[in-house]
Design an enzyme around this catalytic site. Structure first.
Site, mmCIF file in Angstrom:
data_model
loop_
_atom_site.group_PDB
_atom_site.id
_atom_site.type_symbol
_atom_site.label_atom_id
_atom_site.label_comp_id
_atom_site.label_asym_id
_atom_site.label_seq_id
_atom_site.Cartn_x
_atom_site.Cartn_y
_atom_site.Cartn_z
ATOM 1 N N LYS A 1 96.792 50.436 8.291
ATOM 2 C CA LYS A 1 97.405 49.736 7.150
ATOM 3 C C LYS A 1 96.317 49.277 6.179
ATOM 4 O O LYS A 1 96.392 49.505 4.989
ATOM 5 C CB LYS A 1 98.209 48.551 7.678
ATOM 6 N N GLU B 1 87.300 49.999 14.487
ATOM 7 C CA GLU B 1 87.477 51.063 15.491
ATOM 8 C C GLU B 1 88.024 52.333 14.851
ATOM 9 O O GLU B 1 87.562 53.449 15.128
ATOM 10 C CB GLU B 1 88.460 50.611 16.586
ATOM 11 N N GLY C 1 101.838 45.170 11.015
ATOM 12 C CA GLY C 1 101.318 46.283 11.812
ATOM 13 C C GLY C 1 102.139 46.542 13.066
ATOM 14 O O GLY C 1 102.506 47.685 13.360
ATOM 15 N N ARG C 2 102.466 45.480 13.798
ATOM 16 C CA ARG C 2 103.170 45.678 15.077
ATOM 17 C C ARG C 2 104.653 45.987 14.893
ATOM 18 O O ARG C 2 105.374 46.197 15.843
ATOM 19 C CB ARG C 2 102.955 44.463 15.978
ATOM 20 N N GLU D 1 100.989 38.830 19.909
ATOM 21 C CA GLU D 1 100.361 38.709 18.591
ATOM 22 C C GLU D 1 101.299 37.958 17.642
ATOM 23 O O GLU D 1 100.854 37.318 16.695
ATOM 24 C CB GLU D 1 99.999 40.095 18.031
ATOM 25 N N HIS E 1 104.984 47.946 44.707
ATOM 26 C CA HIS E 1 103.939 48.094 45.715
ATOM 27 C C HIS E 1 102.631 47.487 45.218
ATOM 28 O O HIS E 1 101.556 47.827 45.717
ATOM 29 C CB HIS E 1 103.774 49.574 46.066
ATOM 30 N N LYS F 1 86.900 39.687 15.239
ATOM 31 C CA LYS F 1 86.373 40.737 14.348
ATOM 32 C C LYS F 1 85.097 40.244 13.656
ATOM 33 O O LYS F 1 84.098 40.947 13.587
ATOM 34 C CB LYS F 1 87.419 41.111 13.288
HETATM 35 O O1 F6P Z 1 94.888 43.726 16.151
HETATM 36 C C1 F6P Z 1 94.979 43.159 14.890
HETATM 37 C C2 F6P Z 1 95.562 44.070 13.910
HETATM 38 O O2 F6P Z 1 95.408 43.415 12.694
HETATM 39 C C3 F6P Z 1 97.029 44.427 14.176
HETATM 40 O O3 F6P Z 1 97.922 43.495 13.752
HETATM 41 C C4 F6P Z 1 97.125 45.735 13.483
HETATM 42 O O4 F6P Z 1 98.268 46.430 13.870
HETATM 43 C C5 F6P Z 1 95.851 46.378 13.924
HETATM 44 O O5 F6P Z 1 94.902 45.333 13.863
HETATM 45 C C6 F6P Z 1 95.395 47.573 13.139
HETATM 46 O O6 F6P Z 1 95.275 47.292 11.774
HETATM 47 P P1 F6P Z 1 95.213 48.433 10.708
HETATM 48 O O7 F6P Z 1 96.483 49.195 10.739
HETATM 49 O O8 F6P Z 1 94.989 47.738 9.406
HETATM 50 O O9 F6P Z 1 94.053 49.336 11.054
#
Ligand code: F6P
Length: 551
Positions: free
Chosen positions: A209, A215, A270-271, A356, A387, A515
């Site tokens: 987003k 990452e 995002g979620r 979150e 189990h 972060k």
């Molecule tokens: O983990 C934090 C977060 O901000 C989430 O809410 C989001 O879905 C994710 O990082 C990835 O963010 P982006 O889509 O901006 O890479």
């Protein structure tokens, strides 16, 4: 207008406290014995799902008080505000309109006075065209062979929802494409994915987003390098790299052709973004018609949540039950137990969705809460969990309410596998409910041939308290429609709990600190000198990293 002020000062809260005192020592086993109608009384159907909530520490008075709490907290108004695009995400001053992404009605949805529905529909149409071209081999790799593999690069909400839906709907994968999800910043993960792939037949979708997530950008850069080092050229990049992002500028700066960027919007968290173009890898796997069915399932749940009276509203009931345990029984966790191989990623997705969203301790008014909020969400697929961790569920000192989730029919009916799977699911919730008394344990041991004296010694080990609550959610089969309604159900449960607790379920400031500090630690790991401003423990670990890297 949603209720403002302290949750604990609401009359229904006080009444629930008293009521908890009255019933906390009563056993559900006795309630079931007295009331053969308990299942009838405490179950609800919506959007293809049925929720049996009869195995909870509730009676009709509890439900009535919980519903009063919801009313006194202004839940109906808060639900309306969510759907109408009020800026419910106050700290970021934006609406949370994931429901617009699956709005099959003619209703306009306005953001800053502009109807967003045409853009939403246009994006699905673009997804459809894109899927059509890739799935029909119209859009091919640089040596003209059709694509065989899609690598989705994204993390958090740009990964967990699409991954869950992809594995939940594996029986609908009909394109022959392999879909891989690359999320973590871990050389081992990217190596294991790329080593099996041919760059000429691999399509990448960079899903972010913000297009600023460390990452994702690192993985995307590494994938591009791998592509160029293994036969792809700069000119071929636009055939192999696409993106989904709300930040078109950053995505184009990264080198994605503008026509290959699918939009996201700041009014989708995002979620909650599976329903947007973030679902593109899934749509490539199952086809756009199935993807639309997933949206329809979610829409059916939206309509239920938006219009059903609170007493018959499945997400609201689940939200209130969760609150009952967290705030009155002092419970701090909740287990998600899907009895379906295809739903095995559900606990991970719900962990992010719930934790979150409601892992918050400041109210929308900026005050510290004086009650607990979102629980720790955990779980795993049945029967494997039986189990592993179910022992604690049955006899541990903590009690964790459970959601058993089970399709009544299997996509792969072999022998009596499915009856066995379902029998395990039902008997686990039964065992949690009824437990085993000391007397029952003694009688069982004596019946097995043990002397009374020996039985008396061993019996306490075998006592299972029972009275441990669970929900059972069931549906005929895990289809796109039911998976859509299931995921939307939890989204709304979480949102309703956030509304009751008075927190913002749509921001995530806590994630930001990690972060920020991560960047500082990275420069220390990569530099020779240890920074004075880093604490002693972290410094010790940084030194260990330096030392072991040199060995
Ligand atoms: O983990 C934090 C977060 O901000 C989430 O809410 C989001 O879905 C994710 O990082 C990835 O963010 P982006 O889509 O901006 O890479």
């Amino acid at each position: 207008m949603a209720y403002q002020g302290s949750l604990t000062s609401v009359q229904a809260w006080q009444d629930l406290q008293q009521h908890h005192q009255d019933i906390r020592d009563q056993h559900m086993r006795d309630w079931f014995a007295k009331d053969p109608q308990r299942f009838e009384r405490f179950h609800v159907e919506a959007a293809g799902l049925t929720l049996d909530y009869s195995k909870n520490r509730i009676n009709q008075h509890t439900v009535q008080l919980l519903l009063e709490l919801a009313q006194q907290r202004g839940l109906p108004g808060a639900i309306r505000n969510l759907f109408q695009g009020e800026h419910v995400n106050r700290s970021e001053d934006r609406p949370a309109l994931h429901t617009a992404l699956r709005n099959f009605s003619e209703r306009e949805i306005l953001v800053n006075d502009v109807n967003i529905m045409p853009e939403v529909r246009h994006t699905v149409h673009r997804m459809e065209e894109f899927c059509w071209k890739i799935r029909r081999n119209q859009w091919r790799g640089y040596d003209n062979r059709p694509f065989t593999d899609v690598v989705s690069i994204g993390i958090g909400g740009s990964f967990l929802g699409p991954k869950l839906a992809s594995s939940a709907l594996k029986p609908y994968w009909d394109s022959g494409l392999n879909i891989h999800y690359l999320a973590n910043i871990d050389g081992s993960h990217i190596t294991e994915i790329l080593k099996r792939l041919d760059p000429a037949t691999t399509l990448f979708i960079v899903q972010s987003k913000s297009f600023g997530t460390q990452e994702t950008l690192k993985n995307a850069t590494a994938c591009r390098r791998w592509f160029l080092d293994n036969g792809g050229s700069e000119q071929d990049l636009s055939r192999h790299f696409t993106a989904v992002s709300a930040n078109v500028q950053k995505a184009t700066e990264f080198g994605i052709a503008e026509e290959n960027i699918f939009p996201m919007w700041d009014w989708v968290g995002g979620r909650y973004s599976l329903w947007s173009a973030m679902g593109l890898p899934l749509a490539l796997a199952i086809g756009i018609d199935n993807f639309r069915d997933l949206l329809r399932g979610a829409y059916a749940m939206d309509e239920h949540f938006r219009t059903a009276p609170l007493a018959e509203n499945m997400p609201v009931i689940m939200a209130l039950l969760g609150l009952w345990y967290v705030n009155f029984f002092g419970v701090n966790s909740h287990a998600i137990l899907p009895y379906d191989h295809y739903l095995r990623s559900l606990p991970a997705h719900l962990q992010q969705l719930d934790m979150e969203s409601n892992g918050k301790s400041i109210t929308l008014d900026g005050n510290q809460v004086d009650y607990h909020t979102g629980p720790i969400i955990w779980g795993g697929v049945g029967t494997n969990g039986q189990h592993a961790f179910h022992q604690l569920l049955h006899q541990g000192t903590h009690f964790s309410p459970c959601d058993f989730i089970v399709p009544m029919c299997s996509h792969n009916p072999i022998d009596n596998f499915h009856a066995m799977l379902v029998s395990n699911c039902l008997s686990q919730s039964q065992a949690l409910l009824q437990g085993k008394s000391e007397q029952e344990a003694i009688e069982e041991l004596i019946a097995s041939g043990m002397s009374k004296a020996e039985a008396l010694v061993l019996a306490p080990q075998k006592v299972i308290p029972g009275n441990r609550p669970s929900n059972t959610l069931y549906f005929p089969k895990a289809t796109p429609h039911t998976v859509g309604s299931l995921i939307a159900l939890y989204e709304h449960k979480v949102a309703a709990q956030g509304m009751l607790w008075g927190v913002n379920s749509f921001d995530q400031w806590g994630v930001e600190l990690g972060k920020q500090l991560g960047n500082r630690v990275l420069s220390a790991l990569e530099g020779e000198t240890i920074a004075d401003d880093i604490d002693g423990s972290t410094n010790g670990l940084i030194r260990a990293f330096h030392k072991m890297q040199q060995q």
